[in-house]
Design a protein around this motif. Structure first.
Motif, PDB file in Angstrom:
ATOM      1  N   TYR A 141       0.853  -1.923  -0.095  1.00 17.01           N
ATOM      2  CA  TYR A 141      -0.149  -0.096  -0.302  1.00 17.01           C
ATOM      3  C   TYR A 141       0.995   1.819   0.422  1.00 17.01           C
ATOM      4  O   TYR A 141       0.306   2.088  -1.052  1.00 17.01           O
ATOM      5  CB  TYR A 141      -1.023   0.125   1.358  1.00 17.01           C
ATOM      6  CG  TYR A 141      -1.967  -0.305   1.182  1.00 17.01           C
ATOM      7  CD1 TYR A 141      -3.060  -0.761  -0.271  1.00 17.01           C
ATOM      8  CD2 TYR A 141      -2.938  -1.431   2.082  1.00 17.01           C
ATOM      9  CE1 TYR A 141      -3.845  -1.475  -0.307  1.00 17.01           C
ATOM     10  CE2 TYR A 141      -3.907  -2.066   2.161  1.00 17.01           C
ATOM     11  CZ  TYR A 141      -4.445  -1.684   0.700  1.00 17.01           C
ATOM     12  OH  TYR A 141      -6.042  -2.615   0.481  1.00 17.01           O
ATOM     13  N   VAL A 142       2.027   1.518   0.879  1.00 21.75           N
ATOM     14  CA  VAL A 142       2.616   2.176   1.139  1.00 21.75           C
ATOM     15  C   VAL A 142       3.447   2.946  -0.279  1.00 21.75           C
ATOM     16  O   VAL A 142       3.455   3.761  -0.764  1.00 21.75           O
ATOM     17  CB  VAL A 142       4.105   2.267   1.931  1.00 21.75           C
ATOM     18  CG1 VAL A 142       4.767   3.477   1.695  1.00 21.75           C
ATOM     19  CG2 VAL A 142       2.829   2.167   3.301  1.00 21.75           C
ATOM     20  N   GLN A 166       2.814   1.612  -3.451  1.00 19.90           N
ATOM     21  CA  GLN A 166       1.722   1.705  -4.286  1.00 19.90           C
ATOM     22  C   GLN A 166       0.933   4.001  -4.442  1.00 19.90           C
ATOM     23  O   GLN A 166       1.086   3.998  -5.359  1.00 19.90           O
ATOM     24  CB  GLN A 166      -0.013   1.345  -4.356  1.00 19.90           C
ATOM     25  CG  GLN A 166      -1.347   1.441  -4.938  1.00 19.90           C
ATOM     26  CD  GLN A 166      -2.215   0.902  -5.026  1.00 19.90           C
ATOM     27  OE1 GLN A 166      -1.952   0.108  -4.014  1.00 19.90           O
ATOM     28  NE2 GLN A 166      -3.355   0.763  -5.197  1.00 19.90           N
ATOM     29  N   PHE A 167       1.027   4.211  -2.601  1.00 18.69           N
ATOM     30  CA  PHE A 167       0.779   5.411  -3.112  1.00 18.69           C
ATOM     31  C   PHE A 167       2.310   6.576  -2.841  1.00 18.69           C
ATOM     32  O   PHE A 167       1.994   7.426  -4.124  1.00 18.69           O
ATOM     33  CB  PHE A 167       0.283   5.958  -1.518  1.00 18.69           C
ATOM     34  CG  PHE A 167      -0.090   6.752  -1.770  1.00 18.69           C
ATOM     35  CD1 PHE A 167      -2.041   7.375  -2.172  1.00 18.69           C
ATOM     36  CD2 PHE A 167       0.310   8.042  -1.027  1.00 18.69           C
ATOM     37  CE1 PHE A 167      -2.358   7.904  -2.019  1.00 18.69           C
ATOM     38  CE2 PHE A 167      -0.099   9.389  -1.217  1.00 18.69           C
ATOM     39  CZ  PHE A 167      -1.918  10.141  -1.926  1.00 18.69           C
ATOM     40  N   ILE A 168       3.161   5.879  -3.160  1.00 15.01           N
ATOM     41  CA  ILE A 168       4.262   6.282  -3.533  1.00 15.01           C
ATOM     42  C   ILE A 168       4.463   6.570  -5.164  1.00 15.01           C
ATOM     43  O   ILE A 168       4.667   7.984  -5.757  1.00 15.01           O
ATOM     44  CB  ILE A 168       6.029   5.794  -2.746  1.00 15.01           C
ATOM     45  CG1 ILE A 168       5.864   6.040  -1.793  1.00 15.01           C
ATOM     46  CG2 ILE A 168       6.756   5.631  -3.902  1.00 15.01           C
ATOM     47  CD1 ILE A 168       7.131   5.105  -0.731  1.00 15.01           C
ATOM     48  N   SER A 206      -0.227  12.622  -6.726  1.00 18.20           N
ATOM     49  CA  SER A 206      -0.576  12.723  -5.249  1.00 18.20           C
ATOM     50  C   SER A 206       0.630  12.279  -4.864  1.00 18.20           C
ATOM     51  O   SER A 206       1.069  12.412  -3.574  1.00 18.20           O
ATOM     52  CB  SER A 206      -1.370  12.890  -4.187  1.00 18.20           C
ATOM     53  OG  SER A 206      -2.442  11.882  -4.365  1.00 18.20           O
ATOM     54  N   GLY A 207       0.954  11.039  -5.408  1.00 14.37           N
ATOM     55  CA  GLY A 207       2.353  10.418  -5.343  1.00 14.37           C
ATOM     56  C   GLY A 207       4.019  11.027  -4.824  1.00 14.37           C
ATOM     57  O   GLY A 207       3.809  11.980  -5.034  1.00 14.37           O
ATOM     58  N   GLY A 208       4.032  10.499  -3.973  1.00 12.31           N
ATOM     59  CA  GLY A 208       5.636  11.020  -3.591  1.00 12.31           C
ATOM     60  C   GLY A 208       7.086  10.861  -4.346  1.00 12.31           C
ATOM     61  O   GLY A 208       7.044  11.928  -4.135  1.00 12.31           O
ATOM     62  N   SER A 211       5.668  14.054  -6.853  1.00 18.37           N
ATOM     63  CA  SER A 211       5.548  14.667  -6.328  1.00 18.37           C
ATOM     64  C   SER A 211       7.175  15.295  -5.828  1.00 18.37           C
ATOM     65  O   SER A 211       7.408  17.212  -6.077  1.00 18.37           O
ATOM     66  CB  SER A 211       5.085  15.150  -5.264  1.00 18.37           C
ATOM     67  OG  SER A 211       4.220  13.890  -4.940  1.00 18.37           O
ATOM     68  N   TRP A 236      13.650  -3.010  -1.841  1.00 18.17           N
ATOM     69  CA  TRP A 236      13.337  -2.285  -0.720  1.00 18.17           C
ATOM     70  C   TRP A 236      12.930  -3.023   0.933  1.00 18.17           C
ATOM     71  O   TRP A 236      13.765  -2.429   1.893  1.00 18.17           O
ATOM     72  CB  TRP A 236      12.586  -1.403  -0.746  1.00 18.17           C
ATOM     73  CG  TRP A 236      12.910  -0.447   0.545  1.00 18.17           C
ATOM     74  CD1 TRP A 236      13.577   0.467   0.793  1.00 18.17           C
ATOM     75  CD2 TRP A 236      11.767  -0.931   1.795  1.00 18.17           C
ATOM     76  NE1 TRP A 236      12.925   1.505   2.439  1.00 18.17           N
ATOM     77  CE2 TRP A 236      11.256   0.903   2.668  1.00 18.17           C
ATOM     78  CE3 TRP A 236      10.410  -1.044   2.004  1.00 18.17           C
ATOM     79  CZ2 TRP A 236      11.386   0.976   3.779  1.00 18.17           C
ATOM     80  CZ3 TRP A 236       9.900  -0.691   2.254  1.00 18.17           C
ATOM     81  CH2 TRP A 236       9.443   0.381   3.147  1.00 18.17           C
TER      82      TRP A 236
END
Lengths: 288, 276
Positions: free
Chosen positions: A116-117, A119-121, A126-128, A131, A162
């Motif tokens: 999940y983390v 996936q959002f990155i 708005s992903g890390g 951005s 990772w």
């Protein structure tokens, strides 16, 4: 030497559990793989048809190829990165323990959280990662990392690496601890540079750690299912559909129990063959 | 090189490696800071620190995830599996390490096969067997499934360990008229402490973080483990960051706390286990 009766009684609990939930299921998988079972009602014996289907459709060899690509990338990068990190930390005792623990932390988390983390990155707007790239003025580099069939598998592989590179590093560091100090000392006295010692002394002496790392990560990644399942559901366009994901999809998406079983048998054969070959090759290499 | 330059070089190398390691930790820091930011805040400024701590993210996740219940479920399942695996595994390993009969050799071969077999090979029939025996969605069911998955490792581990116990010790006990069970319980079991500690660490990590079995074998919310309640809470469509990140933090919190306290022992144990 124990009596026959003791042997039986001591192994009984393990035999029951393994018999019911390991041996019998394997036999049943083999049997189901020759049927068109859907999990309910009677199933017909259809001979080799499931296996013929696997070979004749592009979809399944592609899933296998995806799995192999993923395994090759993860095992290679993770092993090399772990080796370099271990070599660096071996030379820096002051920060060794802190760094080892820090690198190990992601391995304590579950695939669900890591999936999940990351996936959002990787998410496009708005992903890390995007951005960060925009913030650095690299707008051209922003990308739909998980949405593009060319990058999705490698993006997932990076998350996987990772997660486990700290594990690999810790195993190499344990290997370093087994190298006698006087060997390193002798190399130093002979005027070998840090890199020469790494290349000609440490790498050969770390052979057993190589074996463990390569075998552990190969077995772990060949069956990979969680990260692709959570991050991309096998998409886009099947680019991240691994063999395990295909098995789960056939089973719980299509209720093709027979067909899923034939895929399982293929997987078992591949995993055992790879483990066998690796074990022989790497052990032989250790002796040199 | 003069000493001053050498010292500077040393500091720079340390700083560079430290920076690299901290870079690897950024996803964790990202997860933590994002978990305290509101959805609108993230939409407007994807990167940045929380302007004020959005605890409501946590209260919502805590309640919707049924958090305490799922932690209790995870603990119960993990502890049961660990105890059963250690007990059954060490019991079976005792005769296997002492006898070299054909039966013992076949058993060991089976165990080796079990070590290499991914659970995807047996997942279809396990689902069928569970359904037919009424074990789906029950604690005993998932505990047995996990125990079976970890038993090969346990047996393998203990056989090596028991094999290294001096024969004389056990022969002497036998001469004193100890039964096999007494030998196992009073002589062997106490010696297995370190092996059990390492093994349990492996098993606990594996069971606590496993996703596949709870996903396939549990459907009742009240029985969800932490991993699966994170998954169900966040969902897979239209993922909301103000739900994802607090759930991720809550989901990893128990093990991360344990890790911070016991990190040295955990890293050493897991590495030693892998090396053996």
């Amino acid at each position: 030497m124990l009596s026959r009766r003791s042997f039986f009684l001591f192994t009984l609990p393990a035999s029951i559990v393994l018999g019911l939930f390991f041996v019998y299921p394997i036999a049943l998988t083999l049997q189901l793989s020759f049927t068109n079972s859907t999990g309910v009602g009677e199933a017909d014996w259809i001979g080799w048809r499931n296996y013929e289907r696997i070979v004749s459709r592009d979809r399944y060899p592609e899933a296998l190829w995806t799995t192999i690509k993923f395994t090759l990338v993860v095992v290679t990068v993770q092993t090399l990165a772990g080796l370099v990190l271990a070599a660096l930390l071996h030379r820096l005792p002051a920060i060794r323990n802190f760094c080892r623990a820090a690198l190990f932390t992601p391995a304590m988390m579950s695939f669900v959280v890591v999936g999940y983390v990351w996936q959002f990155i990787y998410s496009p707007f708005s992903g890390g990662l995007n951005s960060l790239l925009r913030g650095a003025g690299l707008d051209d580099w922003t990308w739909g990392w998980l949405g593009d069939p060319d990058t999705a598998l490698y993006a997932i592989a990076l998350a996987h690496i990772w997660m486990f590179v700290g594990y690999t590093t810790a195993i190499f560091l344990a290997g370093y601890a087994n190298i006698p100090d006087d060997i390193e000392e002798a190399g130093r006295l002979d005027g070998a540079s840090s890199f020469q010692r790494f290349r000609y002394l440490e790498i050969p002496l770390l052979a057993p750690s190589f074996t463990i790392n390569v075998m552990l990560s190969t077995i772990g990644t060949l069956k990979t299912f969680e990260l692709p399942f959570i991050m991309t559901r096998g998409g886009p366009d099947g680019a991240t559909r691994t063999l395990s994901l295909e098995i789960i999809d056939q089973l719980f998406g299509n209720y093709r129990f027979g067909f899923a079983s034939s895929l399982s048998i293929i997987m078992l054969i591949i995993v055992i063959a790879v483990a066998f070959v690796q074990n022989r090759y790497l052990r032989k290499r250790e002796l040199r | 090189m003069t000493t001053a330059i050498r010292q500077l070089h040393g500091v720079l190398v340390h700083a560079a490696v430290l920076a690299l390691v901290l870079l690897m930790l950024t996803p964790l820091l990202y997860m933590l800071t994002m978990s305290f930011r509101t959805g609108t805040e993230i939409a407007e400024h994807p990167l940045g620190l929380p302007t004020e701590l959005a605890w409501e993210n946590y209260t919502r996740a805590f309640a919707s995830m049924n958090y305490l219940r799922s932690v209790a479920n995870s603990i119960g399942i993990t502890v049961s599996v660990t105890v059963l695996t250690a007990l059954f595994g060490s019991m079976a390993a005792f005769p296997l390490a002492r006898n070299s009969t054909p039966a013992a050799r076949i058993f060991i071969m089976l165990v080796a096969l079990g070590l290499a077999t991914p659970n995807f090979v047996t997942i279809t029939p396990i689902f069928v067997i569970f359904r037919d025996l009424g074990l789906l969605d029950t604690y005993p069911g998932i505990i047995l499934a996990f125990t079976a998955l970890n038993l090969p490792l346990a047996v393998f581990f203990y056989v090596g360990f028991i094999g290294s116990i001096p024969k004389d010790l056990l022969e002497a006990a036998k001469l004193d008229n100890c039964s096999d069970w007494q030998i196992f319980w009073h002589i062997i079991r106490p010696l297995l402490g370190p092996a059990t500690a390492t093994l349990s660490l492996f098993v606990m990590l594996m069971v606590w973080n496993d996703f596949t079995y709870p996903l396939l074998l549990l459907t009742d919310r009240e029985k969800f483990t932490v991993t699966i309640s994170v998954y169900r809470f966040v969902g897979n469509q239209n993922i909301q960051p103000d739900m994802l990140f607090p759930a991720a933090v809550l989901g990893s919190l128990p093990l991360l706390v344990l890790f911070v306290v016991f990190q040295r022992r955990i890293v050493a144990g897991v590495t030693a286990g892998a090396v053996k």
